[in-house]
Motif scaffolding. Structure first.
Motif, PDB file in Angstrom:
ATOM      1  N   MET C   1      43.085  88.928 -11.068  1.00 47.78           N
ATOM      2  CA  MET C   1      42.354  89.353  -9.875  1.00 47.78           C
ATOM      3  C   MET C   1      42.338  88.236  -8.837  1.00 47.78           C
ATOM      4  SD  MET C   1      38.617  91.205  -9.794  1.00 47.78           S
ATOM      5  CE  MET C   1      37.761  91.465  -8.245  1.00 47.78           C
ATOM      6  N   ASP C   2      42.434  88.629  -7.574  1.00 49.57           N
ATOM      7  CA  ASP C   2      42.579  87.661  -6.484  1.00 49.57           C
ATOM      8  C   ASP C   2      41.576  87.950  -5.373  1.00 49.57           C
ATOM      9  OD1 ASP C   2      45.357  86.327  -7.168  1.00 49.57           O
ATOM     10  OD2 ASP C   2      45.553  88.479  -7.541  1.00 49.57           O
ATOM     11  N   GLY C   3      41.267  86.928  -4.603  1.00 48.73           N
ATOM     12  CA  GLY C   3      40.365  87.139  -3.478  1.00 48.73           C
ATOM     13  C   GLY C   3      40.270  85.900  -2.623  1.00 48.73           C
ATOM     14  N   ALA C   4      39.312  85.928  -1.713  1.00 49.20           N
ATOM     15  CA  ALA C   4      39.085  84.761  -0.853  1.00 49.20           C
ATOM     16  C   ALA C   4      37.581  84.626  -0.611  1.00 49.20           C
ATOM     17  CB  ALA C   4      39.827  84.906   0.468  1.00 49.20           C
ATOM     18  N   LEU C   5      37.124  83.398  -0.535  1.00 51.82           N
ATOM     19  CA  LEU C   5      35.729  83.092  -0.233  1.00 51.82           C
ATOM     20  C   LEU C   5      35.696  82.388   1.112  1.00 51.82           C
ATOM     21  CD1 LEU C   5      34.668  81.801  -3.727  1.00 51.82           C
ATOM     22  CD2 LEU C   5      33.390  83.529  -2.472  1.00 51.82           C
ATOM     23  N   GLU C   6      34.714  82.739   1.929  1.00 45.85           N
ATOM     24  CA  GLU C   6      34.631  82.136   3.257  1.00 45.85           C
ATOM     25  C   GLU C   6      33.292  81.439   3.440  1.00 45.85           C
ATOM     26  OE1 GLU C   6      35.624  85.473   5.763  1.00 45.85           O
ATOM     27  OE2 GLU C   6      37.750  85.198   5.314  1.00 45.85           O
ATOM     28  N   PHE C   7      33.345  80.274   4.044  1.00 48.35           N
ATOM     29  CA  PHE C   7      32.151  79.454   4.214  1.00 48.35           C
ATOM     30  C   PHE C   7      32.072  78.931   5.639  1.00 48.35           C
ATOM     31  CE2 PHE C   7      33.463  79.215  -0.166  1.00 48.35           C
ATOM     32  CZ  PHE C   7      32.290  79.385  -0.868  1.00 48.35           C
ATOM     33  N   SER C   8      30.866  78.865   6.168  1.00 44.03           N
ATOM     34  CA  SER C   8      30.641  78.198   7.448  1.00 44.03           C
ATOM     35  C   SER C   8      29.909  76.899   7.148  1.00 44.03           C
ATOM     36  CB  SER C   8      29.778  79.074   8.367  1.00 44.03           C
ATOM     37  OG  SER C   8      30.482  80.245   8.711  1.00 44.03           O
ATOM     38  N   THR C   9      30.551  75.767   7.377  1.00 45.90           N
ATOM     39  CA  THR C   9      29.881  74.493   7.109  1.00 45.90           C
ATOM     40  C   THR C   9      29.094  74.054   8.341  1.00 45.90           C
ATOM     41  OG1 THR C   9      31.618  72.996   7.904  1.00 45.90           O
ATOM     42  CG2 THR C   9      31.855  73.858   5.663  1.00 45.90           C
ATOM     43  N   ARG C  10      28.124  73.181   8.117  1.00 53.23           N
ATOM     44  CA  ARG C  10      27.339  72.622   9.223  1.00 53.23           C
ATOM     45  C   ARG C  10      27.836  71.219   9.559  1.00 53.23           C
ATOM     46  NH1 ARG C  10      24.233  74.680   5.391  1.00 53.23           N
ATOM     47  NH2 ARG C  10      23.727  72.605   4.611  1.00 53.23           N
ATOM     48  N   GLY C  11      29.100  70.938   9.237  1.00 52.78           N
ATOM     49  CA  GLY C  11      29.677  69.618   9.484  1.00 52.78           C
ATOM     50  C   GLY C  11      29.714  68.788   8.222  1.00 52.78           C
ATOM     51  N   TYR C  15      28.809  70.676  -0.027  1.00 50.73           N
ATOM     52  CA  TYR C  15      28.144  71.978  -0.126  1.00 50.73           C
ATOM     53  C   TYR C  15      28.350  72.536  -1.530  1.00 50.73           C
ATOM     54  CZ  TYR C  15      27.998  71.529   4.913  1.00 50.73           C
ATOM     55  OH  TYR C  15      27.764  71.065   6.182  1.00 50.73           O
ATOM     56  N   ASP C  16      27.276  72.764  -2.250  1.00 51.12           N
ATOM     57  CA  ASP C  16      27.356  73.329  -3.605  1.00 51.12           C
ATOM     58  C   ASP C  16      27.722  74.806  -3.493  1.00 51.12           C
ATOM     59  OD1 ASP C  16      26.962  74.326  -6.170  1.00 51.12           O
ATOM     60  OD2 ASP C  16      25.259  73.005  -6.568  1.00 51.12           O
ATOM     61  N   ILE C  17      28.922  75.159  -3.976  1.00 52.67           N
ATOM     62  CA  ILE C  17      29.389  76.549  -3.878  1.00 52.67           C
ATOM     63  C   ILE C  17      29.468  77.221  -5.249  1.00 52.67           C
ATOM     64  CG2 ILE C  17      30.672  76.067  -1.737  1.00 52.67           C
ATOM     65  CD1 ILE C  17      33.276  76.128  -3.427  1.00 52.67           C
ATOM     66  N   THR C  18      28.888  76.590  -6.270  1.00 52.31           N
ATOM     67  CA  THR C  18      29.003  77.097  -7.645  1.00 52.31           C
ATOM     68  C   THR C  18      28.534  78.541  -7.768  1.00 52.31           C
ATOM     69  OG1 THR C  18      28.386  74.843  -8.286  1.00 52.31           O
ATOM     70  CG2 THR C  18      28.600  76.456 -10.063  1.00 52.31           C
ATOM     71  N   ALA C  19      27.368  78.847  -7.214  1.00 54.67           N
ATOM     72  CA  ALA C  19      26.812  80.197  -7.364  1.00 54.67           C
ATOM     73  C   ALA C  19      27.656  81.228  -6.618  1.00 54.67           C
ATOM     74  CB  ALA C  19      25.366  80.228  -6.851  1.00 54.67           C
ATOM     75  N   ARG C  20      28.147  80.858  -5.447  1.00 53.73           N
ATOM     76  CA  ARG C  20      29.007  81.769  -4.671  1.00 53.73           C
ATOM     77  C   ARG C  20      30.297  82.081  -5.439  1.00 53.73           C
ATOM     78  NH1 ARG C  20      29.188  81.843   0.973  1.00 53.73           N
ATOM     79  NH2 ARG C  20      30.983  83.206   0.632  1.00 53.73           N
ATOM     80  N   VAL C  21      30.860  81.063  -6.087  1.00 56.04           N
ATOM     81  CA  VAL C  21      32.081  81.286  -6.874  1.00 56.04           C
ATOM     82  C   VAL C  21      31.771  82.156  -8.091  1.00 56.04           C
ATOM     83  CG1 VAL C  21      33.872  80.166  -8.268  1.00 56.04           C
ATOM     84  CG2 VAL C  21      33.163  79.135  -6.092  1.00 56.04           C
ATOM     85  N   ALA C  22      30.709  81.810  -8.805  1.00 50.04           N
ATOM     86  CA  ALA C  22      30.346  82.555 -10.022  1.00 50.04           C
ATOM     87  C   ALA C  22      30.139  84.037  -9.719  1.00 50.04           C
ATOM     88  CB  ALA C  22      29.086  81.949 -10.645  1.00 50.04           C
ATOM     89  N   ALA C  23      29.617  84.322  -8.538  1.00 53.68           N
ATOM     90  CA  ALA C  23      29.252  85.703  -8.188  1.00 53.68           C
ATOM     91  C   ALA C  23      30.455  86.623  -7.995  1.00 53.68           C
ATOM     92  CB  ALA C  23      28.396  85.696  -6.913  1.00 53.68           C
ATOM     93  N   VAL C  24      31.626  86.069  -7.703  1.00 47.48           N
ATOM     94  CA  VAL C  24      32.792  86.945  -7.456  1.00 47.48           C
ATOM     95  C   VAL C  24      33.659  87.152  -8.702  1.00 47.48           C
ATOM     96  CG1 VAL C  24      32.922  86.376  -4.996  1.00 47.48           C
ATOM     97  CG2 VAL C  24      34.290  85.045  -6.640  1.00 47.48           C
ATOM     98  N   LEU C  25      33.370  86.426  -9.780  1.00 51.40           N
ATOM     99  CA  LEU C  25      34.247  86.500 -10.953  1.00 51.40           C
ATOM    100  C   LEU C  25      34.098  87.816 -11.703  1.00 51.40           C
ATOM    101  CD1 LEU C  25      33.995  82.916 -12.469  1.00 51.40           C
ATOM    102  CD2 LEU C  25      35.713  83.834 -10.906  1.00 51.40           C
ATOM    103  N   PRO C  26      35.208  88.478 -12.047  1.00 52.98           N
ATOM    104  CA  PRO C  26      35.142  89.646 -12.927  1.00 52.98           C
ATOM    105  C   PRO C  26      34.895  89.196 -14.376  1.00 52.98           C
ATOM    106  CG  PRO C  26      37.417  89.122 -12.410  1.00 52.98           C
ATOM    107  CD  PRO C  26      36.568  88.154 -11.624  1.00 52.98           C
ATOM    108  N   GLU C  27      34.668  90.160 -15.261  1.00 54.18           N
ATOM    109  CA  GLU C  27      34.324  89.860 -16.666  1.00 54.18           C
ATOM    110  C   GLU C  27      35.530  89.410 -17.493  1.00 54.18           C
ATOM    111  OE1 GLU C  27      31.434  89.955 -18.705  1.00 54.18           O
ATOM    112  OE2 GLU C  27      30.519  89.797 -16.719  1.00 54.18           O
ATOM    113  N   ASP C  28      36.523  88.779 -16.873  1.00 55.76           N
ATOM    114  CA  ASP C  28      37.758  88.450 -17.577  1.00 55.76           C
ATOM    115  C   ASP C  28      37.734  87.048 -18.183  1.00 55.76           C
ATOM    116  OD1 ASP C  28      38.606  90.889 -16.771  1.00 55.76           O
ATOM    117  OD2 ASP C  28      39.945  90.162 -15.188  1.00 55.76           O
ATOM    118  N   THR C  29      38.724  86.817 -19.040  1.00 59.94           N
ATOM    119  CA  THR C  29      38.948  85.498 -19.608  1.00 59.94           C
ATOM    120  C   THR C  29      40.287  84.992 -19.091  1.00 59.94           C
ATOM    121  OG1 THR C  29      37.623  85.934 -21.565  1.00 59.94           O
ATOM    122  CG2 THR C  29      39.339  84.252 -21.789  1.00 59.94           C
ATOM    123  N   GLY C  30      40.333  83.731 -18.694  1.00 56.84           N
ATOM    124  CA  GLY C  30      41.577  83.177 -18.156  1.00 56.84           C
ATOM    125  C   GLY C  30      41.309  81.874 -17.460  1.00 56.84           C
ATOM    126  N   VAL C  31      42.054  81.607 -16.405  1.00 55.98           N
ATOM    127  CA  VAL C  31      41.871  80.377 -15.633  1.00 55.98           C
ATOM    128  C   VAL C  31      41.647  80.751 -14.173  1.00 55.98           C
ATOM    129  CG1 VAL C  31      42.971  78.258 -14.813  1.00 55.98           C
ATOM    130  CG2 VAL C  31      43.242  78.960 -17.201  1.00 55.98           C
TER     131      VAL C  31
END
Lengths: 135, 135, 135
Positions: C1-11, C15-31
């Motif tokens: 599965m593929d996708g893209a995450l978009e972020f607006s930085t304040r300069g 920026y801790d993005i762990t939760a944003r990444v975790a939220a898009v993952l499907p229930e799969d096993t892999g890398v």
């Protein structure tokens, strides 16, 4: 296929883990991902022939990122875990946390002089865990 | 799908290999792994627009890791292969040995200004081999 | 599965993005491969406990790669986009552009203290895009 490798380091230094990694690989073709689950050690592909090359590499990183009690590092604030701790995090930030190595029929496609190293940045012995996955 | 790319460098410098890599990719979707089978050159994703950016990057790394005959590097012991050799290993230790690039229908998902470079750290021309795998 | 995450930085900053990444993952096993499509920001796995560790890391990189108007950086030529631009490319060259993280049943196999960060190297707020792929 997925797994984990566990290592007990004897403190700061480079540990050649090539044979330990090779021993767990199944007969598959794909890409091996190694991922170290810590923020004060690193993974590294480096020259495995002359021990002086590894010694020089360690001497170099000590000069690039001196211990927290060095005058150049007076600006560091994260000090509660000892003078080797924040420098270990800094080293871990700019050396690899993961390696991606192509594998053919269970053999890593390493160059002739390439070895895989676990680089312990802390002074004291540590227990280190590397998650791996071959896809 | 798996393969290898071979390059003859003309010595120290950044070589844009983006087109060569793009040309070997099949029409698949997945992740491309590039892995350089040497310990004195690196792979790099960098700005491909202004040649001055590449020149500045090379000037910077020469200051960070001077040649072995520079007074600051008197502590180096691995010297048998010339003053550019141990610095090449040091550069290779903290620049990427592998790159992992998502691919969609045979096209790498690179940003507008991203190019893929082979960074030769040795002074003399070298033959360099990059193993690749698309999964 | 593929996708893209978009972020607006304040300069400039981590920026801790762990939760944003975790939220898009499907229930799969892999890398999971994360790949940032820019040449003036980076991805990083780092300590997520003490904010001082992140502050020290930022203080360290500012000393390693000062802005272009610092006397030590007088040799830089790529200056048309401001004094923070070429240093941003240099930082991006030796910090990760991609991360490869093993995933089990939709959960990243991160260590206890590991967080995933987007490191904005530019002074001004920027829109940043991270391509991802789970295989």
């Amino acid at each position: 296929m997925d797994g984990a490798l566990e290592f007990s380091t004897r403190g700061n230094g480079l540990y050649d883990i090539t044979a330990r990694v090779a021993a767990v690989l199944p007969e598959d073709t794909g890409v091996l991902t190694l991922f170290v689950q810590h923020t004060s050690c690193s993974l590294l592909i480096q020259e495995n022939a002359d021990p002086d090359a590894q010694r020089d590499l360690m001497a170099w990183i000590e000069r690039l990122v001196p211990r927290a009690d060095h005058p150049d590092m007076a600006y560091l604030r994260h000090r509660s875990e000892g003078p080797d701790d924040m420098p270990a995090h800094i080293k871990a930030a700019h050396l690899p946390v993961s390696l991606s190595i192509p594998v053919q029929h269970g053999r890593m496609r390493l160059g002739t002089w390439q070895g895989i190293y676990l680089w312990e940045h802390r002074d004291d012995p540590h227990f280190r865990r590397i998650a791996w996955s071959l896809r």
